[in-house]
Design an enzyme around this catalytic site. Structure first.
Site, PDB file in Angstrom:
ATOM      1  CB  ILE A   1      -0.961  -0.009   1.213  1.00 49.33           C
ATOM      2  CG1 ILE A   1      -1.958  -1.162   1.077  1.00 49.33           C
ATOM      3  CG2 ILE A   1      -1.702   1.326   1.341  1.00 49.33           C
ATOM      4  CD1 ILE A   1      -2.893  -1.336   2.239  1.00 49.33           C
TER       5      ILE A   1
ATOM      6  CE  LYS B   1       9.294  25.648   6.861  1.00 52.49           C
ATOM      7  NZ  LYS B   1       8.047  24.878   6.916  1.00 52.49           N
TER       8      LYS B   1
HETATM    9  P1  FAD Z   1       0.416   7.615   5.301  1.00 49.85           P
HETATM   10  O1  FAD Z   1       1.737   8.152   4.960  1.00 49.85           O
HETATM   11  O2  FAD Z   1      -0.602   7.514   4.194  1.00 49.85           O
HETATM   12  O3  FAD Z   1       0.642   6.198   5.920  1.00 49.85           O
HETATM   13  C1  FAD Z   1      -0.400   5.255   6.047  1.00 49.85           C
HETATM   14  C2  FAD Z   1       0.185   3.935   6.460  1.00 49.85           C
HETATM   15  O4  FAD Z   1      -0.873   3.014   6.686  1.00 49.85           O
HETATM   16  C3  FAD Z   1       1.101   3.293   5.431  1.00 49.85           C
HETATM   17  O5  FAD Z   1       2.189   2.666   6.079  1.00 49.85           O
HETATM   18  C4  FAD Z   1       0.215   2.241   4.781  1.00 49.85           C
HETATM   19  O6  FAD Z   1       0.936   1.165   4.256  1.00 49.85           O
HETATM   20  C5  FAD Z   1      -0.605   1.810   6.000  1.00 49.85           C
HETATM   21  N1  FAD Z   1      -1.858   1.160   5.650  1.00 49.85           N
HETATM   22  C6  FAD Z   1      -2.962   1.709   5.109  1.00 49.85           C
HETATM   23  N2  FAD Z   1      -3.913   0.763   4.916  1.00 49.85           N
HETATM   24  C7  FAD Z   1      -3.393  -0.386   5.372  1.00 49.85           C
HETATM   25  C8  FAD Z   1      -3.858  -1.731   5.431  1.00 49.85           C
HETATM   26  N3  FAD Z   1      -5.061  -2.079   4.966  1.00 49.85           N
HETATM   27  N4  FAD Z   1      -3.044  -2.668   5.941  1.00 49.85           N
HETATM   28  C9  FAD Z   1      -1.793  -2.355   6.406  1.00 49.85           C
HETATM   29  N5  FAD Z   1      -1.304  -1.113   6.361  1.00 49.85           N
HETATM   30  C10 FAD Z   1      -2.080  -0.141   5.854  1.00 49.85           C
HETATM   31  N6  FAD Z   1       2.873  17.507   6.713  1.00 49.85           N
HETATM   32  C11 FAD Z   1       3.841  18.299   7.193  1.00 49.85           C
HETATM   33  O7  FAD Z   1       4.061  18.335   8.403  1.00 49.85           O
HETATM   34  N7  FAD Z   1       4.585  19.065   6.338  1.00 49.85           N
HETATM   35  C12 FAD Z   1       4.348  19.120   5.017  1.00 49.85           C
HETATM   36  O8  FAD Z   1       5.055  19.810   4.287  1.00 49.85           O
HETATM   37  C13 FAD Z   1       3.284  18.332   4.504  1.00 49.85           C
HETATM   38  N8  FAD Z   1       2.977  18.355   3.182  1.00 49.85           N
HETATM   39  C14 FAD Z   1       1.931  17.600   2.738  1.00 49.85           C
HETATM   40  C15 FAD Z   1       1.523  17.714   1.399  1.00 49.85           C
HETATM   41  C16 FAD Z   1       0.407  17.002   0.954  1.00 49.85           C
HETATM   42  C17 FAD Z   1      -0.049  17.152  -0.449  1.00 49.85           C
HETATM   43  C18 FAD Z   1      -0.278  16.130   1.827  1.00 49.85           C
HETATM   44  C19 FAD Z   1      -1.454  15.330   1.353  1.00 49.85           C
HETATM   45  C20 FAD Z   1       0.131  16.016   3.141  1.00 49.85           C
HETATM   46  C21 FAD Z   1       1.203  16.767   3.609  1.00 49.85           C
HETATM   47  N9  FAD Z   1       1.589  16.700   4.936  1.00 49.85           N
HETATM   48  C22 FAD Z   1       2.574  17.507   5.415  1.00 49.85           C
HETATM   49  C23 FAD Z   1       0.980  15.725   5.830  1.00 49.85           C
HETATM   50  C24 FAD Z   1       1.922  14.545   6.003  1.00 49.85           C
HETATM   51  O9  FAD Z   1       2.222  14.001   4.746  1.00 49.85           O
HETATM   52  C25 FAD Z   1       1.275  13.482   6.888  1.00 49.85           C
HETATM   53  O10 FAD Z   1       0.788  14.061   8.063  1.00 49.85           O
HETATM   54  C26 FAD Z   1       2.294  12.443   7.265  1.00 49.85           C
HETATM   55  O11 FAD Z   1       2.961  11.948   6.138  1.00 49.85           O
HETATM   56  C27 FAD Z   1       1.640  11.312   8.003  1.00 49.85           C
HETATM   57  O12 FAD Z   1       0.898  10.507   7.139  1.00 49.85           O
HETATM   58  P2  FAD Z   1       0.267   9.201   7.737  1.00 49.85           P
HETATM   59  O13 FAD Z   1       1.344   8.410   8.371  1.00 49.85           O
HETATM   60  O14 FAD Z   1      -0.893   9.601   8.565  1.00 49.85           O
HETATM   61  O15 FAD Z   1      -0.324   8.452   6.455  1.00 49.85           O
END
Ligand code: FAD
Length: 492
Positions: free
Chosen positions: A42, A78
């Protein structure tokens, strides 16, 4: 189901999952068992590379060595964000992390500056901020006793790997696999286990949902609900691409407004992260791609990738025995790089409120109230950038300029426009300095300033301002360039 938390399962291994795992391992590793499930197939959202200064405090809490972290994540420093074309086309201002001017008891520095401006003796507001001036000339240095306020640009996937190593070496168990089902206790409705495609059952008594926008546990299983903010923050997509560096990395994030959104440029040691955040009502994906690709420098290292999102927050960040962190808990869009910070604050808040016995509604309600207060104040600050603009040159900017805004923000804008008052509320991330830089930068010029500042004779005011300017210039002379400093401090 309600019992002492002994066995925590984190679903998802992006930045959120590994930040949560690292903090739990460090602070509670001897008291709870932590398991993280992630799926390489994923993958992660793959963006989120600009940060804000409180990250350094979080790293201290974890005992992370700055140089080691920066080498591992190809990070750069930064000092703030440069906003281009936001107030109007061809405009530019910097929201820096530094303090502008000097602290004063009754009226903050910008009141003195407004008085000086009226007297015709003030330079640009930013001239009185060390970090801002350093960013303009691409200089940087820090040391244990330096007083400079900064954050980082980092490679998000390397950051997750770095925290994974940190967590696994402190006892966190990682399971590779796709979660196919979330099982719940039929009586309490609490989550009891995650079922993987392989058939493996991962049981726990508390679950942290870090599965990104899909919110596999908090939404798809617990149906927590989502509060939509897209009427205030209408951008709903981003297209991201990585490029080769063609110049030395600058110690600043660039945020360049376009007709239907804005573009980020984040310089790392080994490459540049680029993206366009846009509103699909006004721009197609194809048009967004063209806009982005016409405004990047250097060869593309990845194919442009569209990411869809909806700004807002989960109705409860903590529901039953499930805490949502990261994108599963909500998203206010990346304009001020606040998401990683919110993850860190979320896990720290959880650690502080960690129940020593049954989970009860009082602790859940407290967590949710604090999380909601925090994100809503950040939301207002982001809306400010869109709403306070003189741009009317596209339907997108016309919408932003004329849209209704939250009453809390309308009050702040009025207070600043009429009296030059800005404030940092309890528990609020952004300081008076931030509000002031952005409000002035976007073109609000207050009608009044605090009367106490006129007690300072004009000559003295001039010497006061000159003194600040001189000490900034002297400090800058001693600084190496940002690249020189990286080369000797933390080159990958
Ligand atoms: P994700 O990175 O999506 O991770 C999800 C995890 O869940 C993955 O490991 C995936 O494999 C797992 N997963 C999902 N479904 C399943 C399943 N069914 N079974 C097993 N595993 C699963 N934040 C900042 O602080 N600074 C920035 O400059 C910034 N820029 C951004 C720009 C954009 C366009 C976006 C959309 C976001 C930005 N963010 C920024 C936010 C930042 O990217 C997120 O807060 C951060 O990456 C955390 O993401 P996450 O871990 O919540 O989700």
């Amino acid at each position: 189901m309600n019992k002492t938390i002994k066995n925590i399962v984190i679903a998802g291994g992006g930045s959120a999952g590994w930040i949560a795992a690292a903090a739990l391992a460090k602070q509670m590793g001897s008291v709870v068992k932590v398991t993280l499930v992630e799926s390489e197939e994923i993958g992660t959202v793959g963006v989120g590379e600009a940060t804000i200064p409180p990250m350094r405090v979080f790293h201290k809490l974890l005992g992370i060595d700055e140089r080691e972290f920066m080498r591992a994540t190809s990070a750069t420093f930064k000092l703030g964000i440069q906003f281009e074309n936001w107030g109007q086309r061809n405009d530019s201002y910097i929201h820096s992390f530094g303090m502008t001017g000097k602290e004063s008891f009754i009226a903050p520095f910008h009141h003195f500056w407004l008085y000086a401006k009226e007297q015709g003796i003030a330079k640009e507001f930013g001239k009185y901020c060390f970090e801002l001036e350093a960013a303009k000339v691409d200089k940087f240095a820090t040391s244990d006793n330096a007083n400079v306020n900064y954050a980082y640009h980092l490679d998000s996937s390397r950051y997750a790997t770095f925290l994974r190593d940190y967590s696994e070496s402190r006892g966190v168990k990682r399971i590779e696999g796709k979660i196919s089902q979330v099982n719940k206790d039929p009586t309490s409705g609490h989550i009891s286990s995650l079922e993987l495609e392989s058939g493996e059952l991962v049981e726990g008594d508390f679950f942290i949902d870090c599965t990104g926008f899909r919110g596999l546990l908090i939404e798809q299983s617990l149906n927590t609900g989502y509060e939509d903010w897209s009427h205030w923050l209408p951008c709903d997509r981003a297209i991201a691409v990585q490029t080769e560096s063609v110049a030395e990395p600058r110690p600043i994030t660039r945020s360049i407004a376009h007709d239907s959104g804005w573009q980020w440029r984040i310089p790392l040691q080994h490459r540049v992260g680029n993206g366009l955040v846009y509103c699909s009502q006004y721009l197609t994906d194809e048009e967004a791609k063209n806009t982005l690709l016409n405004n990047i420098e250097g060869k593309m290292l990845t194919e442009p990738r569209v990411i869809k999102f909806r700004t807002g927050q989960r109705r409860k960040h903590w529901n039953k025995n499930c805490l949502a962190l990261g994108l599963s808990s909500g998203f206010v869009e990346p304009l001020e790089s606040t998401s990683i910070h919110l993850i860190m604050m979320g896990i720290v808040r959880f650690l502080r409120l960690f129940p020593n016995g049954e989970i009860s509604d009082s602790v859940i309600d407290e967590y949710n109230q604090q999380a909601k207060d925090e994100i809503e104040k950040i939301r207002d600050f982001i809306i400010l950038h869109y709403h306070v603009t003189q741009r009317q040159d596209s339907p997108f900017w016309q919408y932003c300029k004329n849209m209704d805004i939250p009453a809390s923000l309308a009050h702040r804008i009025k207070l600043f426009s009429e009296h030059a008052h800005a404030f940092q509320a309890d528990g609020e991330l952004f300081r008076v300095d931030s509000w002031t830089q952005v409000m002035l930068g976007q073109g609000i010029m207050p009608k009044q300033f605090h009367p106490s500042v006129t007690a300072m004779p004009v000559g003295e005011l001039q010497r006061f301002l000159q003194g600040i300017e001189n000490s900034i210039s002297k400090g800058l002379e001693q600084l190496p360039s940002h690249s020189q400093f990286i080369a000797k401090y933390c080159a990958q």
